[in-house]
Design an enzyme around this catalytic site. Structure first.
Site, PDB file in Angstrom:
ATOM      1  N   GLY A 175      50.289  -1.405 -60.411  1.00 40.82           N
ATOM      2  CA  GLY A 175      50.187  -0.109 -61.126  1.00 40.82           C
ATOM      3  C   GLY A 175      48.804   0.229 -60.985  1.00 40.82           C
ATOM      4  O   GLY A 175      47.678  -0.107 -62.055  1.00 40.82           O
ATOM      5  N   GLY A 265      52.995   3.676 -66.018  1.00 38.47           N
ATOM      6  CA  GLY A 265      53.306   5.096 -66.985  1.00 38.47           C
ATOM      7  C   GLY A 265      54.061   5.098 -68.736  1.00 38.47           C
ATOM      8  O   GLY A 265      53.650   3.687 -68.955  1.00 38.47           O
ATOM      9  N   HIS A 439      12.456  13.400 -70.102  1.00 31.32           N
ATOM     10  CA  HIS A 439      12.649  12.782 -68.044  1.00 31.32           C
ATOM     11  C   HIS A 439      12.460  11.224 -68.888  1.00 31.32           C
ATOM     12  O   HIS A 439      11.868  11.302 -70.386  1.00 31.32           O
ATOM     13  CB  HIS A 439      12.159  13.207 -67.674  1.00 31.32           C
ATOM     14  CG  HIS A 439      11.062  12.606 -66.502  1.00 31.32           C
ATOM     15  ND1 HIS A 439      11.666  12.294 -65.705  1.00 31.32           N
ATOM     16  CD2 HIS A 439       9.919  11.391 -66.557  1.00 31.32           C
ATOM     17  CE1 HIS A 439      11.250  11.085 -64.666  1.00 31.32           C
ATOM     18  NE2 HIS A 439      10.383  10.869 -65.415  1.00 31.32           N
TER      19      HIS A 439
END
Ligand code: FAD
Length: 463
Positions: A175, A265, A439
């Site tokens: 998976g 899942g 910045h």
């Protein structure tokens, strides 16, 4: 049997859905209790988000040390496990503290419905009963088991894979969703030989191919073998390890490993002893519960949130729904709105997405433009030696309103929040381009992606 006092709100389950719902309910002045059969904090705190991210962070530190040839003792994986447990304990203690300070009554035990307004809380030989005006179901989910690869022995679910005491020499992951990729890459960084088998055409299905490509390149650098279109068929376990047989098209193959990790899942905890049938609550496909936009089920005083409710199984979705459900019970007009729910994969490089992708906007018939900028030209990313990846912003072509964004690169998990806020506030790419970003920071990549989109809008308007 002990009959407890009645409460306004009973919450079943203390994961990121349950504990947030209980806290919010108590803050709103309602008498609130929460029932938990296992540990406070749920899957997220004990066997999900928190332990996985602690081990992933440790695996990055381990790899960096190794690249710098610094002495790394054999106990390093043990130390990582101890570190992980310390993080989990601290987080779980924090949740207990939150519930206590909010004045929530905590009940330890397994909750099952007696009738629509009474729950039995069973722990070993004792049973308590509590009645309530409203109940919020937050019972979460558990790993799906494949019939051909039943858990046990050398076949692990994510829960056991997070608690191995010794680093495995080899691991095959069945998976290639986000849990398989995160845990597979984590083990590879510690030095385990990892093979990932994915049934579909690409790992991380649901993410666009250009975003997934940098992750696949890094997996390869980490020594992970990724095999797509591969379906696990059967497994043979022996004293030294296991042989996992899989098919790829018409061909049959096998891979040898010390352990197999199955991550195919999760299944909602809406069955069994809880007894939803006793309150007349029907579950929908795959055991999920459908609700209205206030998380109210078809039984009006019963609410459902988190992994048991339709939608992606994510901790922040559970907590968001928790606040809506508690506020709905308090009579507030809160409703859920999913246009800005972020999805994150804690791979290297990290991957995140919010709102619509370019493909989804096309499918919805919304004319959209995209603005893109890369980490490769960003000063901060260069200094961090983290130049892989890019930011993509999707915006409405005529108004410039931001519809979605996808990021692959360093700190994608944190950067996506700015774009979630932008969508939530109805911001345009021009708003984002004109927002002063400090910045040198990674945030400038998002500003530059927005500037790129603004230029495309200008060109479109001229035409
Ligand atoms: P849960 O956290 O599952 O909690 C439910 C609780 O209810 C449990 O404690 C359970 O014991 C209790 N319970 C169940 N039935 C009863 C009953 N009858 N009586 C009493 N108590 C009961 N999500 C993210 O957003 N980010 C991540 O990075 C992330 N990483 C993950 C990594 C792994 C390995 C896994 C497995 C999951 C990860 N998730 C992540 C998903 C996330 O953990 C879940 O979406 C989240 O925990 C769901 O919250 P919840 O409150 O619905 O349920």
């Amino acid at each position: 049997m002990i009959q407890l006092e009645s409460v306004d709100t009973l919450v079943i389950g203390s994961g990121p859905g349950g504990y947030v719902a209980a806290q919010r309910s108590a803050q709103l002045g309602m008498k609130t209790a929460v029932v938990e059969r296992s540990q406070v904090g749920g899957v997220c705190t004990h066997v999900g988000c928190i332990p996985s991210k602690a081990l992933i962070a440790e695996s990055h530190r381990f790899q960096t040390h190794r690249q710098w040839n610094s002495a790394v003792g054999a106990a390093t994986f043990d130390e990582a496990q101890s570190f992980k447990q310390a993080v989990v304990n601290k987080q779980s203690g924090g949740v207990q503290f939150l519930l206590k300070t909010a004045g929530v009554t905590f009940l330890q035990g397994d909750a099952s419905f007696i009738d629509a307004h009474t729950v039995a809380v069973k722990q070993q030989d004792t049973e308590q009963r509590i009645s309530f005006k409203n109940v919020i179901l937050a019972t979460g989910s558990r790993p799906i088991e494949l019939a051909a690869l039943p858990y046990g022995g050398r076949i692990l679910s994510s829960t056991e894979a997070l608690s191995l005491s010794k680093l495995p020499e080899s691991l095959v992951v069945v998976g290639g969703g986000y849990i398989g990729i995160e845990l597979g890459q984590m083990y590879a960084k510690f030095g385990t030989k990892v093979t990932i088998l994915e049934g579909g055409e690409q790992v991380l299905p649901g993410f666009e191919a250009d975003l997934v490509a940098p992750v696949v390149r890094q997996l390869s650098k980490d020594g992970v073998t990724v095999i797509t279109d591969a379906k696990a068929a059967k497994v043979e376990q022996d004293a030294d390890g296991l042989t996992l047989h899989y098919t790829k098209g018409q061909e049959q193959h096998s891979v040898r490993a010390e352990y197999a990790l199955v991550t195919v899942g999760r299944r909602p905890n809406t069955d069994g002893e809880l007894g939803l049938e006793r309150i007349g609550l029907q579950v929908a496909a795959r055991g999920l519960i459908e609700t209205d936009e206030q998380c109210r089920t078809q039984v009006p005083h019963v609410y459902a949130i988190g992994d048991i409710r339709t939608g992606p199984a994510l901790a922040h979705k559970a907590s968001y729904e928790a606040k809506v459900a508690a506020e709905a019970i308090a009579g507030k007009p809160s409703i859920i709105d999913y246009k800005a729910i972020p999805l994150v994969v804690f791979s290297e490089p990290e991957l995140s997405s919010v709102g619509l992708t370019e493909t989804e906007s096309k499918e919805k018939g919304i004319p959209a433009i995209t603005g893109k900028s890369t980490f490769g030209i960003n000063g901060r990313a260069l200094a961090l030696k983290e130049t892989e990846g890019f930011v993509k912003i999707v915006a409405d072509q005529s108004s410039g309103v931001i519809l979605g964004a996808q990021i692959v690169g360093v700190e994608a998990s944190s950067l996506i929040s700015e774009l979630a806020l932008a969508i939530e506030m109805g911001a345009t790419v021009e708003d984002m381009a004109m927002t002063i970003h400090p910045h040198p920071t990674l945030g400038e990549v998002m500003m530059e992606a927005a500037e790129n989109a603004v230029r495309k809008m200008t060109i479109n308007h001229k035409n």
